[in-house]
Design a protein around this motif. Structure first.
Motif, PDB file in Angstrom:
ATOM      1  N   MET A   1       0.841  -1.188   0.000  1.00 31.51           N
ATOM      2  CA  MET A   1       0.000   0.000   0.000  1.00 31.51           C
ATOM      3  C   MET A   1       0.879   1.242   0.000  1.00 31.51           C
ATOM      4  O   MET A   1       1.993   1.220   0.539  1.00 31.51           O
ATOM      5  N   SER A   2       0.356   2.316  -0.595  1.00 32.85           N
ATOM      6  CA  SER A   2       1.143   3.538  -0.708  1.00 32.85           C
ATOM      7  C   SER A   2       0.305   4.747  -0.317  1.00 32.85           C
ATOM      8  O   SER A   2      -0.416   5.318  -1.148  1.00 32.85           O
ATOM      9  N   PRO A   3       0.350   5.174   0.958  1.00 30.76           N
ATOM     10  CA  PRO A   3      -0.296   6.429   1.333  1.00 30.76           C
ATOM     11  C   PRO A   3       0.485   7.619   0.775  1.00 30.76           C
ATOM     12  O   PRO A   3       1.715   7.568   0.653  1.00 30.76           O
ATOM     13  N   GLY A   4      -0.226   8.672   0.432  1.00 30.23           N
ATOM     14  CA  GLY A   4       0.425   9.852  -0.122  1.00 30.23           C
ATOM     15  C   GLY A   4      -0.249  11.128   0.338  1.00 30.23           C
ATOM     16  O   GLY A   4      -1.455  11.145   0.627  1.00 30.23           O
ATOM     17  N   TYR A   5       0.542  12.200   0.407  1.00 32.65           N
ATOM     18  CA  TYR A   5       0.038  13.518   0.789  1.00 32.65           C
ATOM     19  C   TYR A   5       0.213  14.474  -0.381  1.00 32.65           C
ATOM     20  O   TYR A   5       1.313  14.592  -0.946  1.00 32.65           O
ATOM     21  N   LEU A   6      -0.871  15.147  -0.773  1.00 30.94           N
ATOM     22  CA  LEU A   6      -0.848  16.045  -1.919  1.00 30.94           C
ATOM     23  C   LEU A   6      -0.158  17.358  -1.569  1.00 30.94           C
ATOM     24  O   LEU A   6      -0.594  18.081  -0.674  1.00 30.94           O
ATOM     25  N   ILE A   7       0.943  17.651  -2.268  1.00 37.76           N
ATOM     26  CA  ILE A   7       1.638  18.925  -2.077  1.00 37.76           C
ATOM     27  C   ILE A   7       0.959  20.025  -2.883  1.00 37.76           C
ATOM     28  O   ILE A   7       0.736  21.138  -2.397  1.00 37.76           O
ATOM     29  N   SER A   8       0.628  19.711  -4.134  1.00 41.08           N
ATOM     30  CA  SER A   8      -0.030  20.698  -4.991  1.00 41.08           C
ATOM     31  C   SER A   8      -0.824  19.986  -6.070  1.00 41.08           C
ATOM     32  O   SER A   8      -0.466  18.898  -6.511  1.00 41.08           O
TER      33      SER A   8
ATOM     34  N   ALA B   1     -11.421  21.319  -5.515  1.00 46.15           N
ATOM     35  CA  ALA B   1     -10.330  20.883  -4.650  1.00 46.15           C
ATOM     36  C   ALA B   1     -10.143  19.363  -4.688  1.00 46.15           C
ATOM     37  O   ALA B   1     -11.106  18.604  -4.807  1.00 46.15           O
ATOM     38  N   PHE B   2      -8.892  18.948  -4.597  1.00 51.95           N
ATOM     39  CA  PHE B   2      -8.536  17.538  -4.477  1.00 51.95           C
ATOM     40  C   PHE B   2      -8.417  17.163  -3.002  1.00 51.95           C
ATOM     41  O   PHE B   2      -8.152  18.008  -2.148  1.00 51.95           O
ATOM     42  N   SER B   3      -8.568  15.871  -2.722  1.00 48.47           N
ATOM     43  CA  SER B   3      -8.316  15.384  -1.375  1.00 48.47           C
ATOM     44  C   SER B   3      -6.825  15.489  -1.077  1.00 48.47           C
ATOM     45  O   SER B   3      -5.989  15.228  -1.951  1.00 48.47           O
ATOM     46  N   GLU B   4      -6.477  15.870   0.137  1.00 45.69           N
ATOM     47  CA  GLU B   4      -5.062  15.970   0.511  1.00 45.69           C
ATOM     48  C   GLU B   4      -4.415  14.597   0.676  1.00 45.69           C
ATOM     49  O   GLU B   4      -3.197  14.466   0.595  1.00 45.69           O
ATOM     50  N   PHE B   5      -5.237  13.575   0.912  1.00 48.84           N
ATOM     51  CA  PHE B   5      -4.715  12.237   1.190  1.00 48.84           C
ATOM     52  C   PHE B   5      -5.053  11.287   0.058  1.00 48.84           C
ATOM     53  O   PHE B   5      -6.178  11.276  -0.447  1.00 48.84           O
ATOM     54  N   ASP B   6      -4.074  10.485  -0.357  1.00 42.34           N
ATOM     55  CA  ASP B   6      -4.278   9.449  -1.359  1.00 42.34           C
ATOM     56  C   ASP B   6      -3.785   8.123  -0.790  1.00 42.34           C
ATOM     57  O   ASP B   6      -2.763   8.077  -0.095  1.00 42.34           O
ATOM     58  N   LEU B   7      -4.515   7.046  -1.072  1.00 45.55           N
ATOM     59  CA  LEU B   7      -4.098   5.717  -0.649  1.00 45.55           C
ATOM     60  C   LEU B   7      -4.196   4.792  -1.846  1.00 45.55           C
ATOM     61  O   LEU B   7      -5.288   4.570  -2.378  1.00 45.55           O
ATOM     62  N   GLN B   8      -3.042   4.259  -2.273  1.00 44.72           N
ATOM     63  CA  GLN B   8      -2.999   3.401  -3.441  1.00 44.72           C
ATOM     64  C   GLN B   8      -2.560   1.984  -3.068  1.00 44.72           C
ATOM     65  O   GLN B   8      -1.670   1.801  -2.227  1.00 44.72           O
TER      66      GLN B   8
ATOM     67  N   LEU C   1      -9.159   5.064  -2.527  1.00 38.55           N
ATOM     68  CA  LEU C   1     -10.141   6.098  -2.230  1.00 38.55           C
ATOM     69  C   LEU C   1     -10.106   7.152  -3.320  1.00 38.55           C
ATOM     70  O   LEU C   1      -9.050   7.392  -3.928  1.00 38.55           O
ATOM     71  N   PRO C   2     -11.224   7.841  -3.609  1.00 35.74           N
ATOM     72  CA  PRO C   2     -11.218   8.891  -4.623  1.00 35.74           C
ATOM     73  C   PRO C   2     -10.268  10.033  -4.248  1.00 35.74           C
ATOM     74  O   PRO C   2     -10.210  10.435  -3.087  1.00 35.74           O
ATOM     75  N   ILE C   3      -9.540  10.536  -5.211  1.00 32.81           N
ATOM     76  CA  ILE C   3      -8.726  11.722  -4.972  1.00 32.81           C
ATOM     77  C   ILE C   3      -9.567  12.996  -5.112  1.00 32.81           C
ATOM     78  O   ILE C   3      -9.161  14.068  -4.678  1.00 32.81           O
ATOM     79  N   ARG C   4     -10.743  12.828  -5.740  1.00 31.90           N
ATOM     80  CA  ARG C   4     -11.698  13.938  -5.845  1.00 31.90           C
ATOM     81  C   ARG C   4     -13.077  13.357  -6.143  1.00 31.90           C
ATOM     82  O   ARG C   4     -13.226  12.547  -7.054  1.00 31.90           O
ATOM     83  N   LYS C   5     -14.073  13.755  -5.358  1.00 29.68           N
ATOM     84  CA  LYS C   5     -15.424  13.251  -5.545  1.00 29.68           C
ATOM     85  C   LYS C   5     -16.233  14.187  -6.431  1.00 29.68           C
ATOM     86  O   LYS C   5     -16.126  15.410  -6.318  1.00 29.68           O
ATOM     87  N   GLN C   6     -17.031  13.591  -7.297  1.00 25.72           N
ATOM     88  CA  GLN C   6     -17.887  14.371  -8.177  1.00 25.72           C
ATOM     89  C   GLN C   6     -19.066  14.917  -7.392  1.00 25.72           C
ATOM     90  O   GLN C   6     -19.771  14.166  -6.699  1.00 25.72           O
ATOM     91  N   LYS C   7     -19.262  16.225  -7.452  1.00 20.99           N
ATOM     92  CA  LYS C   7     -20.384  16.881  -6.797  1.00 20.99           C
ATOM     93  C   LYS C   7     -21.052  17.798  -7.809  1.00 20.99           C
ATOM     94  O   LYS C   7     -20.391  18.591  -8.475  1.00 20.99           O
ATOM     95  N   GLY C   8     -22.353  17.672  -7.919  1.00 23.68           N
ATOM     96  CA  GLY C   8     -23.063  18.503  -8.877  1.00 23.68           C
ATOM     97  C   GLY C   8     -22.986  17.926 -10.275  1.00 23.68           C
ATOM     98  O   GLY C   8     -22.697  16.749 -10.495  1.00 23.68           O
TER      99      GLY C   8
END
Length: 204
Positions: free
Chosen positions: A117-124, A141-148, A172-179
């Protein structure tokens, strides 16, 4: 963000002290080919780099555990000549600090299977179209946390030189669709990554 770096530092110190004299490690450099599932494009057309270090220890003659700390570029890019709602250019640039943790299973003297597993933190995270950076109205906005989850192979060429071929996919989604869907974005988004990495073992 400071809390994340503190956690990474503590994990690294604990891991190194736990490995004692049994650990080995070194540096790594690689190339990523990435796409983002959930946008309106397909294909691993977004190139990126991976830079960092690794440590690992043998659990048995055939199994070892490893951990990496690296900077990794991911994202998506449209190279199609066809426009989408009048837009031709689309680039998503995502920069992460990743902390992959994995098990290696030696299938022969020089080949290993990797799973982890690879947790990650979004810098930009930035997006661009024909007119430059997306406006605030289009930018979500993107999620600050990614888990691959990751799966791959390691090839040993010399005592110190290794090459990894891996695939990784967001759990987990890096960004959820809203609207309503946008011209570049149709559903929940997930990082989809192929990487080739060269690892060089150092003596400690």
């Amino acid at each position: 963000m400071k809390q994340f770096y503190l956690i990474v530092l503590l994990l690294t110190i604990v891991s190194l002290s736990g490995f004692s004299q049994r650990f080995e490690g070194g540096v790594l450099v690689g190339l990523n080919a990435s796409q983002v599932d959930g946008d309106n494009y397909s294909g691993y057309h977004k190139p990126g780099v991976a830079l960092g270090g690794f440590v690992q220890t043998n659990l048995s003659r055939t199994v070892y555990a490893g951990m990496e700390l690296k900077f990794a570029q991911k994202g998506s890019r449209n190279i199609d000549s066809l426009a989408t709602d009048g837009q031709i250019k689309y680039i998503m640039r995502l920069n992460y600090v990743d902390l992959p943790v994995y098990l290696g299973i030696r299938t022969s003297e020089r080949i290993s299977l990797l799973v982890g597993m690879s947790p990650g933190y979004l810098i930009s995270g930035r997006e661009y179209n024909d007119y430059g950076k997306l406006t605030e109205q289009d930018q979500k906005a993107f999620s600050e946390f990614d888990l691959q989850g990751l799966l791959g192979f390691r090839f040993q060429f010399t005592k110190r030189l290794f090459v990894d071929l891996r695939g990784a996919y967001s759990v987990l989604p890096i960004r959820k669709q809203k609207g309503d869907p946008l011209w570049y974005w149709k559903s929940n988004q997930f990082n989809n990554l192929l990487s080739t990495t060269v690892l060089y073992r150092l003596d400690f």
